[in-house]
Design a protein around this motif. Sequence first.
Motif, PDB file in Angstrom:
ATOM      1  N   PRO A 267       1.034   9.044  12.308  1.00 16.00           N
ATOM      2  CA  PRO A 267       1.489  10.232  11.568  1.00 16.00           C
ATOM      3  C   PRO A 267       1.834  11.418  12.455  1.00 16.00           C
ATOM      4  O   PRO A 267       2.814  12.117  12.205  1.00 16.00           O
ATOM      5  CB  PRO A 267       0.287  10.545  10.666  1.00 16.00           C
ATOM      6  N   LEU A 412      -0.046  10.687   2.729  1.00 19.57           N
ATOM      7  CA  LEU A 412      -0.112   9.849   3.929  1.00 19.57           C
ATOM      8  C   LEU A 412       0.827   8.655   3.867  1.00 19.57           C
ATOM      9  O   LEU A 412       1.553   8.368   4.825  1.00 19.57           O
ATOM     10  CB  LEU A 412      -1.553   9.378   4.153  1.00 19.57           C
ATOM     11  N   ALA A 413       0.811   7.915   2.777  1.00 22.86           N
ATOM     12  CA  ALA A 413       1.626   6.700   2.682  1.00 22.86           C
ATOM     13  C   ALA A 413       2.683   6.782   1.593  1.00 22.86           C
ATOM     14  O   ALA A 413       3.460   5.846   1.428  1.00 22.86           O
ATOM     15  CB  ALA A 413       0.726   5.485   2.433  1.00 22.86           C
ATOM     16  N   TRP A 421       6.537   4.896   5.053  1.00 18.58           N
ATOM     17  CA  TRP A 421       5.636   5.083   6.185  1.00 18.58           C
ATOM     18  C   TRP A 421       4.799   3.831   6.397  1.00 18.58           C
ATOM     19  O   TRP A 421       4.297   3.242   5.441  1.00 18.58           O
ATOM     20  CB  TRP A 421       4.711   6.281   5.939  1.00 18.58           C
ATOM     21  N   ASP A 425      -2.758   3.550  10.406  1.00 15.22           N
ATOM     22  CA  ASP A 425      -3.426   4.706   9.822  1.00 15.22           C
ATOM     23  C   ASP A 425      -3.233   4.777   8.306  1.00 15.22           C
ATOM     24  O   ASP A 425      -3.997   5.445   7.614  1.00 15.22           O
ATOM     25  CB  ASP A 425      -2.877   5.991  10.455  1.00 15.22           C
ATOM     26  N   THR A 426      -2.216   4.108   7.782  1.00 19.23           N
ATOM     27  CA  THR A 426      -1.933   4.139   6.351  1.00 19.23           C
ATOM     28  C   THR A 426      -2.537   2.950   5.612  1.00 19.23           C
ATOM     29  O   THR A 426      -2.369   2.833   4.397  1.00 19.23           O
ATOM     30  CB  THR A 426      -0.415   4.154   6.096  1.00 19.23           C
ATOM     31  N   SER A 431      -8.211  -0.085   8.283  1.00 23.69           N
ATOM     32  CA  SER A 431      -7.429   0.998   8.868  1.00 23.69           C
ATOM     33  C   SER A 431      -7.853   1.228  10.313  1.00 23.69           C
ATOM     34  O   SER A 431      -9.050   1.179  10.644  1.00 23.69           O
ATOM     35  CB  SER A 431      -7.645   2.277   8.055  1.00 23.69           C
ATOM     36  N   ALA A 440      -0.220  -2.675   6.708  1.00 23.14           N
ATOM     37  CA  ALA A 440       0.659  -1.535   6.491  1.00 23.14           C
ATOM     38  C   ALA A 440       2.130  -1.929   6.613  1.00 23.14           C
ATOM     39  O   ALA A 440       2.981  -1.494   5.826  1.00 23.14           O
ATOM     40  CB  ALA A 440       0.322  -0.423   7.480  1.00 23.14           C
TER      41      ALA A 440
END
Length: 454
Positions: A267, A412-413, A421, A425-426, A431, A440
């Motif tokens: 991100p 975030l996603a 995205w 991290d998503t 994660s 992801a």
Amino acid sequence: MSRREADVIIVGAGLSGLIAARTVLQAGLTPLVLEADERVGGRILTEDALPGVPVELGAQWIGDTHERMFALAAELGVETFPQYDEGETSYDLVGSGVLRENDFHARFGSELAELEKVLRLLDELAAEVPPEAPWLAPRAAAWDSITAGAWYDGQGLSPVARTLLEICTVGILAVPTVEVSLLHLLFTIQTCGVTSELFAESEGGAQTVRFVGGTGEIPKRLAALFTDHIVLNAPVLLIEHGTDRVTVHCRGGLVAEGRRVIVAISPTLAGRIMYDPPLPGVRDQLTQRLPNASAMKAFFIYDEPFWRADGLNGQLISDVGPARMSNDTCIPGDDHGVLLLFLEGEQARTFGRLPEEERRAAMTAELVRHFGERAARPEFYIDGEWSDRQWTRGCYNANCGPLVWTTFGHALAEPIGVIHWASTDTAIRWSAYMEGAVEAGERAAHAVIAELAG
């Protein structure tokens, strides 16, 4: 200026981006992967220290429940082998002096029982957190308003138990616990199952299995399936997006046009790309609050794994010296002994700034204290800190501090028009691990495929 067209433009050739590209291609659509670096793999980086001795400067292990990674390795023909775990761990915590595992447990058994109770409580609290929407947890507001470190401090743990808990948690998050919210810690635990799966290195843990030839075999073989759809040395500068079209501008003049774009980088790096029109403020505010964490790995390679003869497993856990943990990372079939030291969070930030000679000397002294004088005579040494790498600028975690999840987490996603995205991290399962990166990439790709089929 050169131009390329594809159905789906993918920014980043890390594991998420490569998985997204493969999934798009399997659906009969055309992907184009734009990678800023000169290689694929992202935060996976295998280098040959000596002939037959690959070392993992980046991602290294998978765990017993990492089903996607096991399936991917099998599909690509990459074999696995178990992490070595025979023998005792060496401890030195809160002035205890160096103690072997059995002696450490005998001396601090009651303190470790306290710690076990806290871990079980963490599991109970984490079970209340929906991984797809942590901000909807019943106690999200309260948990997001304090740091994990402050909550730890309030549990009445002894110094040894509190220190051990900090070391184990920093080993996962790669930042001090005072920098992340309790809600983020609980989210991390929930995405990975229970605390035992995070903290254990034996059966059931997150670091139980390695790849023959090195983890780098995974992205290398994956990329080989669609080489013509990957462009290296193509940092993305600007993404122009409309109702049903996207134009991606790269440094060097390459312009890529498509119907959708999947941004498959962390991100904070995604936030450094320019967007026209600009993204909603909530998305930009989010990426300003998700810095990549800090981690360094240092490898000492010897003529043999001499510590095994002493009944040690190559692991140390200590609050004395640069490294807080170590690992035996020998290669089956090779005679060399390989010890890996982890420097994460504040340790990586502090010692990563020192000259290599000074840093190496401090780590050598630490190894000698735990494993004897032979540790002072390696045949080869190599280390690497991820914050210094131009196209990653940090390691495997992007952590949420207080009030980030509850205020900005929903962005975030969540896709923004034609922009999707995808990075570990998503993920909502494992994660910050390779397993999460695969999930992801698949999630983003399936969402795009569904949109383009509609």
